[in-house]
Design a protein around this motif. Structure first.
Motif, short mmCIF file in Angstrom:
data_model
loop_
_atom_site.label_atom_id
_atom_site.label_comp_id
_atom_site.label_asym_id
_atom_site.label_seq_id
_atom_site.Cartn_x
_atom_site.Cartn_y
_atom_site.Cartn_z
N GLU A 36 0.83 -1.20 0.00
CA GLU A 36 0.00 0.00 0.00
C GLU A 36 0.87 1.25 0.00
OE1 GLU A 36 -3.79 0.81 2.53
OE2 GLU A 36 -2.14 1.83 3.55
N GLU A 37 1.89 1.25 0.84
CA GLU A 37 2.77 2.42 0.92
C GLU A 37 3.57 2.60 -0.38
OE1 GLU A 37 2.21 4.56 2.99
OE2 GLU A 37 1.36 3.55 4.71
N LEU A 38 3.96 1.51 -1.00
CA LEU A 38 4.64 1.61 -2.30
C LEU A 38 3.72 2.24 -3.35
CD1 LEU A 38 6.59 -1.75 -2.46
CD2 LEU A 38 7.60 0.52 -2.61
N TRP A 39 2.46 1.85 -3.32
CA TRP A 39 1.49 2.42 -4.24
C TRP A 39 1.36 3.93 -3.99
CZ3 TRP A 39 -3.00 5.14 -3.67
CH2 TRP A 39 -3.74 5.33 -4.83
N GLU A 40 1.28 4.32 -2.72
CA GLU A 40 1.15 5.74 -2.39
C GLU A 40 2.40 6.52 -2.81
OE1 GLU A 40 -1.85 5.03 1.41
OE2 GLU A 40 0.14 5.90 1.77
N TYR A 41 3.57 5.90 -2.65
CA TYR A 41 4.82 6.53 -3.08
C TYR A 41 4.81 6.70 -4.61
CZ TYR A 41 9.81 6.91 -4.22
OH TYR A 41 11.02 7.30 -4.74
N LYS A 69 7.32 12.26 2.11
CA LYS A 69 6.47 11.63 3.13
C LYS A 69 6.16 10.18 2.77
CE LYS A 69 3.85 15.70 4.58
NZ LYS A 69 2.51 16.31 4.49
N GLU A 70 5.83 9.96 1.50
CA GLU A 70 5.47 8.60 1.10
C GLU A 70 6.68 7.67 1.07
OE1 GLU A 70 2.57 7.68 1.33
OE2 GLU A 70 1.52 9.58 1.23
N LEU A 71 7.84 8.21 0.71
CA LEU A 71 9.05 7.38 0.78
C LEU A 71 9.37 7.04 2.24
CD1 LEU A 71 11.35 5.97 -0.68
CD2 LEU A 71 12.62 8.14 -0.65
N ALA A 72 9.14 7.98 3.13
CA ALA A 72 9.32 7.69 4.56
C ALA A 72 8.37 6.58 5.01
CB ALA A 72 9.09 8.96 5.39
N ASP A 73 7.15 6.59 4.49
CA ASP A 73 6.20 5.51 4.82
C ASP A 73 6.71 4.15 4.32
OD1 ASP A 73 4.50 7.31 6.01
OD2 ASP A 73 2.99 7.28 4.41
N VAL A 74 7.31 4.14 3.13
CA VAL A 74 7.84 2.89 2.58
C VAL A 74 8.95 2.36 3.49
CG1 VAL A 74 9.13 1.85 0.66
CG2 VAL A 74 7.20 3.39 0.19
MG LIG Z 1 1.63 6.60 2.88
#
Ligand SMILES: [Mg+2]
Length: 100
Positions: A36-41, A69-74
């Motif tokens: 999911e986080e990869l998709w958001e990134y 932010k999204e890379l941080a989530d990944v």
């Molecule tokens: Mg995210």
């Protein structure tokens, strides 16, 4: 802050965050959440590169902040995955990418 301390804080934060939603962080959840986080990134990068629908475009500095932010989530979810699979991520990174 060293890498292990960073990992511990990230994992503790993740556990607390998901506890309030009654979600147990296990191997299945962690893997799916990483996707999911990869998709958001990916989506953030596409928006930043203006390769999405124009209505999603943001000013340059805002879209870059979203990418960060999204890379941080990944990375956050990669660290959580390491935790639930009992992987020493620092050692794994070192073995794979430093000590070659
Ligand atoms: Mg995210």
């Amino acid at each position: 802050m060293d890498f292990k301390e960073l990992q511990e804080k990230v994992v503790a934060n993740a556990i607390n965050y998901w506890k309030k939603y009654n979600v147990v962080i296990d191997q299945d959840f962690s893997l799916l959440k990483l996707y999911e986080e990869l998709w958001e990134y990916s989506q953030a990068v596409l928006i930043h590169r203006k390769k999405s629908r124009p209505e999603k475009f943001l000013p340059e500095n805002e879209s870059k902040e979203e990418v960060a932010k999204e890379l941080a989530d990944v990375v956050w979810m990669a660290i959580v995955n390491a935790h639930v699979f009992w992987i020493d991520l620092e050692e794994a990174l070192s073995k794979k990418w430093i000590k070659k």
